[in-house]
Design an enzyme around this catalytic site. Structure first.
Site, mmCIF file in Angstrom:
data_model
loop_
_atom_site.group_PDB
_atom_site.id
_atom_site.type_symbol
_atom_site.label_atom_id
_atom_site.label_comp_id
_atom_site.label_asym_id
_atom_site.label_seq_id
_atom_site.Cartn_x
_atom_site.Cartn_y
_atom_site.Cartn_z
ATOM 1 N N GLY A 282 -6.628 4.459 -10.666
ATOM 2 C CA GLY A 282 -6.248 5.134 -9.479
ATOM 3 C C GLY A 282 -6.365 4.153 -8.283
ATOM 4 O O GLY A 282 -6.206 2.905 -8.444
ATOM 5 N N LEU A 283 -6.753 4.777 -7.159
ATOM 6 C CA LEU A 283 -6.855 3.811 -5.817
ATOM 7 C C LEU A 283 -5.456 3.008 -5.740
ATOM 8 O O LEU A 283 -5.600 1.950 -5.236
ATOM 9 C CB LEU A 283 -7.956 3.118 -5.856
ATOM 10 N N CYS A 284 -4.317 3.923 -5.638
ATOM 11 C CA CYS A 284 -3.227 3.077 -5.329
ATOM 12 C C CYS A 284 -2.262 3.872 -4.392
ATOM 13 O O CYS A 284 -1.193 4.175 -5.017
ATOM 14 C CB CYS A 284 -2.469 2.474 -6.653
ATOM 15 N N GLY A 285 -2.934 4.681 -3.768
ATOM 16 C CA GLY A 285 -2.138 5.524 -2.800
ATOM 17 C C GLY A 285 -1.179 6.869 -3.618
ATOM 18 O O GLY A 285 -1.823 7.170 -4.554
ATOM 19 N N SER B 256 1.641 -0.523 -3.903
ATOM 20 C CA SER B 256 1.194 0.663 -3.320
ATOM 21 C C SER B 256 -0.363 0.478 -3.399
ATOM 22 O O SER B 256 -1.114 1.018 -2.212
ATOM 23 C CB SER B 256 1.319 1.731 -4.374
#
Lengths: 287, 139
Positions: free
Chosen positions: A86-89, A240
């Site tokens: 995760g943590l990709c907008g 991203s």
């Protein structure tokens, strides 16, 4: 005084968060560069491939190759490229939105989904679709072999008539800040449109035979398309992530500034209060 | 007067291995080795894994290639393969070890095994790499 310590603690915690997001941003930037290089390096091969398919256009029209077979569309397979982490907008959300659009366009047909990436698997597991294959923990082996494996699986489902049409849904890479979620048809392959190619099939020699060449090339073409989608998606993921982490770092900075201001005010207030106490104590003694 | 040179591209999905102006190319076609000089007729062939040789102004060069195909035109040759390595980049010891390893895994399976094809291709490729490297070493 307790308030002071509380604020101090928060500043320290936000600072360490900022350090983490900053590091993640650097990592994303490095990976993005690598991914962009991979995208650029694969282009000559892919465009050459498209050219060849164009040259084979006249042959492919006569040939009833299984990969070109158009059937009544009862079942549709979506090959979804998501990320493992995760943590990709909005990277994954964008892909899923695009998938939803395709599903809506194909209402009434059986929807099958194959996903690449943990995020996609977790998301579609809970939805009302048939999960064909899930490829997870793939980030370490983004290479042509991996694309070949995926291509082999999809071709199999198509040739065995489990599904009649296959789309790939992925984030097309424009720049670090811009990615287009796109859906492209993978199979049945559209007969190559370029009929006016200079190498019009007529006087071309094929070895061992046009048929053998065609079937080898078509399979390769599926592989190449999957590979391109894979690396474009990878580049998009890191783009991203880079933007998301940049924002997070900046937000953390803003927060630290606000907290520092609050801390200084509170400290000043405490000092002022102490001074007043001392002065008034001295006054009391004097009188 | 026709052009006396060919544009040779050897491409893999992961990178462009060779892009050169050459006088002559030889490649291992599915039905036998073939050579190409400028002005060759349009021609398309599958390739076996093996050794591609080309000659440019600086002499001849060898490249080990895996299976793929070649598109030949009068003024250009494009070779599209999964793997390609220039002779000077090949680590011959490693190639030999690879070959041994794949031959061992191949020994236990029959030709019906779905992996048989894969093993065969791996062995072929290792062999091609060894041959290519040796050709250069013997000069």
């Amino acid at each position: 005084m307790g308030g002071l310590r509380e604020i101090k603690r928060r500043i320290v915690s936000v600072k360490s968060t900022r350090q983490i997001t900053k590091a993640m941003k650097m990592v994303a930037a490095a990976k993005l560069r690598k991914a962009q290089e991979a995208v650029a390096a694969s282009r000559p091969y892919a465009s050459k491939m498209a050219e060849v398919i164009g040259a084979l256009g006249s042959v492919s029209e006569e040939a009833a190759h299984p990969l070109l077979a158009k059937r009544e569309e009862k079942n549709v397979l979506l090959l979804v490229f998501s990320s493992d982490k995760g943590l990709c907008g909005a990277f994954n959300a964008n892909v899923f939105k695009a998938v939803h659009n395709v599903i809506r366009e194909n209402e009434g047909k059986g929807i099958h989904v194959s996903v690449i990436g943990k995020k996609g698997r977790d998301f579609w597991k809970r939805r009302n679709v048939t999960m064909e294959k899930a490829y997870v923990d793939y980030t370490r082996d983004i290479n042509y072999q991996f694309a070949q494996k995926i291509a082999k699986d999809v071709i199999e489902t198509f040739v065995h008539e489990k599904v009649d049409k296959i789309f790939m849904v992925y984030n097309k890479f424009r720049s670090a800040a811009v990615q287009d979620p796109t859906a492209v048809q993978l199979l049945p392959m559209e007969p190559a449109g370029g009929k006016n190619e200079d190498a019009a099939g007529g006087d071309m020699l094929f070895e061992p035979s046009a048929q053998a060449v065609l079937s080898a090339v078509l399979e390769k073409y599926v592989e190449v398309q999957v590979f391109q989608a894979l690396i474009e998606s990878w580049a998009s993921e890191n783009g991203s992530k880079l933007v998301a982490m940049d924002n997070a770092t900046r937000n953390a900075g803003d927060m630290i500034n606000g907290l520092t201001l609050q801390y200084n005010r509170a400290r000043q207030a405490a000092i002022t209060k102490e001074l007043i106490e001392i002065v008034s104590g001295a006054d009391a003694l004097k009188s | 007067m026709e052009k006396q040179t060919l544009q040779l591209d050897i491409l893999t999905p992961e990178k462009q291995v060779v892009s050169a102006t050459v006088k002559f190319v030889a490649a291992p076609g599915a039905e036998g080795e073939f050579g190409v000089l400028p002005g060759h007729t349009d021609f398309f062939t599958l390739l076996k894994s093996g050794n591609v040789v080309f000659e440019d102004a600086g002499g001849s060069h060898h490249v080990a290639v895996s299976r793929g195909y070649a598109h030949v035109r009068a003024e250009a040759v494009s070779i599209l393969v999964e793997n390609a390595e220039k002779a000077e980049d090949i680590d011959i010891e490693r190639a030999k070890k690879d070959m041994e390893r794949w031959e061992q895994s191949c020994a236990g399976v029959t030709s019906e095994d779905p992996n048989f094809e894969i093993f065969q291709a791996k062995i072929e490729r290792a062999k091609a790499r060894i041959e290519t490297a040796q050709r250069v070493a013997h000069r």
